[in-house]
Write a protein that holds these residues in place. Structure first.
Motif, mmCIF file in Angstrom:
data_model
loop_
_atom_site.group_PDB
_atom_site.id
_atom_site.type_symbol
_atom_site.label_atom_id
_atom_site.label_comp_id
_atom_site.label_asym_id
_atom_site.label_seq_id
_atom_site.Cartn_x
_atom_site.Cartn_y
_atom_site.Cartn_z
ATOM 1 N N ALA A 34 0.829 -1.201 0.000
ATOM 2 C CA ALA A 34 0.000 0.000 0.000
ATOM 3 C C ALA A 34 0.869 1.259 0.000
ATOM 4 O O ALA A 34 2.040 1.227 0.394
ATOM 5 C CB ALA A 34 -0.914 0.003 1.228
ATOM 6 N N GLN A 35 0.271 2.361 -0.409
ATOM 7 C CA GLN A 35 0.954 3.642 -0.415
ATOM 8 C C GLN A 35 1.548 3.936 0.952
ATOM 9 O O GLN A 35 0.898 3.750 1.980
ATOM 10 C CB GLN A 35 -0.025 4.740 -0.810
ATOM 11 N N ALA A 36 2.807 4.354 0.968
ATOM 12 C CA ALA A 36 3.539 4.754 2.178
ATOM 13 C C ALA A 36 3.709 3.626 3.195
ATOM 14 O O ALA A 36 3.904 3.882 4.367
ATOM 15 C CB ALA A 36 2.880 5.964 2.837
ATOM 16 N N GLN A 37 3.690 2.369 2.744
ATOM 17 C CA GLN A 37 3.795 1.238 3.661
ATOM 18 C C GLN A 37 5.038 0.366 3.455
ATOM 19 O O GLN A 37 5.210 -0.627 4.141
ATOM 20 C CB GLN A 37 2.544 0.369 3.565
ATOM 21 N N LYS A 60 9.339 5.064 8.082
ATOM 22 C CA LYS A 60 9.760 3.665 8.145
ATOM 23 C C LYS A 60 10.578 3.144 6.968
ATOM 24 O O LYS A 60 11.202 2.108 7.082
ATOM 25 C CB LYS A 60 8.531 2.775 8.327
ATOM 26 N N THR A 61 10.601 3.830 5.845
ATOM 27 C CA THR A 61 11.186 3.251 4.635
ATOM 28 C C THR A 61 12.682 3.503 4.525
ATOM 29 O O THR A 61 13.146 4.634 4.631
ATOM 30 C CB THR A 61 10.489 3.794 3.374
ATOM 31 N N ILE A 86 18.841 12.987 -7.088
ATOM 32 C CA ILE A 86 17.977 11.844 -6.752
ATOM 33 C C ILE A 86 17.849 11.712 -5.240
ATOM 34 O O ILE A 86 16.754 11.543 -4.708
ATOM 35 C CB ILE A 86 18.513 10.540 -7.387
ATOM 36 N N LEU A 87 18.962 11.818 -4.545
ATOM 37 C CA LEU A 87 18.935 11.708 -3.085
ATOM 38 C C LEU A 87 18.099 12.831 -2.462
ATOM 39 O O LEU A 87 17.345 12.599 -1.517
ATOM 40 C CB LEU A 87 20.350 11.708 -2.515
ATOM 41 N N ALA A 88 18.205 14.028 -3.015
ATOM 42 C CA ALA A 88 17.397 15.144 -2.516
ATOM 43 C C ALA A 88 15.910 14.889 -2.749
ATOM 44 O O ALA A 88 15.073 15.231 -1.902
ATOM 45 C CB ALA A 88 17.828 16.448 -3.192
ATOM 46 N N GLU A 89 15.578 14.256 -3.865
ATOM 47 C CA GLU A 89 14.178 13.972 -4.194
ATOM 48 C C GLU A 89 13.576 12.878 -3.306
ATOM 49 O O GLU A 89 12.405 12.942 -2.947
ATOM 50 C CB GLU A 89 14.043 13.564 -5.666
ATOM 51 N N ILE A 90 14.362 11.855 -2.962
ATOM 52 C CA ILE A 90 13.804 10.750 -2.165
ATOM 53 C C ILE A 90 13.910 10.978 -0.656
ATOM 54 O O ILE A 90 13.234 10.312 0.114
ATOM 55 C CB ILE A 90 14.394 9.372 -2.541
ATOM 56 N N LYS A 91 14.709 11.949 -0.243
ATOM 57 C CA LYS A 91 14.881 12.205 1.192
ATOM 58 C C LYS A 91 13.557 12.416 1.933
ATOM 59 O O LYS A 91 13.366 11.857 3.012
ATOM 60 C CB LYS A 91 15.820 13.390 1.407
ATOM 61 N N PHE A 93 10.873 11.056 1.514
ATOM 62 C CA PHE A 93 10.135 9.793 1.550
ATOM 63 C C PHE A 93 10.911 8.683 2.249
ATOM 64 O O PHE A 93 10.538 7.528 2.146
ATOM 65 C CB PHE A 93 9.823 9.330 0.118
ATOM 66 N N SER A 94 12.001 9.018 2.912
ATOM 67 C CA SER A 94 12.846 7.950 3.441
ATOM 68 C C SER A 94 13.303 8.197 4.863
ATOM 69 O O SER A 94 13.578 9.321 5.257
ATOM 70 C CB SER A 94 14.073 7.783 2.546
#
Length: 166
Positions: A34-37, A60-61, A86-91, A93-94
């Motif tokens: 699921a989204q964000a899981q 949690k990711t 890329i790292l700046a974009e995913i930060k 969400f992680s």
């Protein structure tokens, strides 16, 4: 423990990406995350990590991404993002991001980067990011890739040496 998985077949043979979702736990009814899981996003190509932010959560990711790009610097008329971008974009969400030079390491140490996926998967197990026993993963590698077994076993062993340091 139950395990369910889902993957899209055939796209990699046509030059596309393949997303595989695996769920571990009790009472798993759907193979889809699921989204964000997601607990872990493992990307074998660094640009692919961006496509999976939908499943990630800052709480949690963990991202484990191969610092490798299969695309040329100019792909389909668009400039590809640098690793820094890329790292700046995913930060957002992680929880944590590990960049691994899996393709470079396996090329240098084993003479091929084709085993970078086994190297990274093994590394995730040795880091405790996946609820798998390393011995069971090695058994699965022996069953699933008998033709390239020696190189894949070496990638597994190399991951044990390198990922325990992270």
């Amino acid at each position: 423990r139950e395990v369910r998985m889902s993957e899209l077949h055939g796209l990699s043979q046509r030059g596309g990406s393949v997303a595989v979702q695996v769920r571990f736990g009790e009472n798993i009814y759907s193979p889809l995350v699921a989204q964000a899981q997601a607990d872990l996003v493992l990307s074998l190509e660094r640009n692919e990590s961006l496509r999976n932010c939908y499943f990630a959560s800052k709480k949690k990711t963990i991202f484990l991404l191969n610092d490798f790009s299969i695309f040329s610097p100019c792909f389909a008329g668009k400039k590809l993002l640098s690793l820094k971008k890329i790292l700046a974009e995913i930060k957002p969400f992680s929880k944590k991001v590990y960049t691994i030079k899996a393709s470079s390491v396996t090329q240098e140490e084993l003479g091929t980067d084709i085993v970078a996926g086994v190297y990274m998967l093994s590394g995730a197990v040795f880091m405790g990011l996946l609820p798998l026993n390393p011995a069971n993963l090695l058994k699965a590698i022996k069953i699933m890739v008998p033709r390239g077994l020696e190189k894949n076993k070496k990638a597994f062993n190399l991951a044990e040496d390198n990922f325990k340091k992270l």
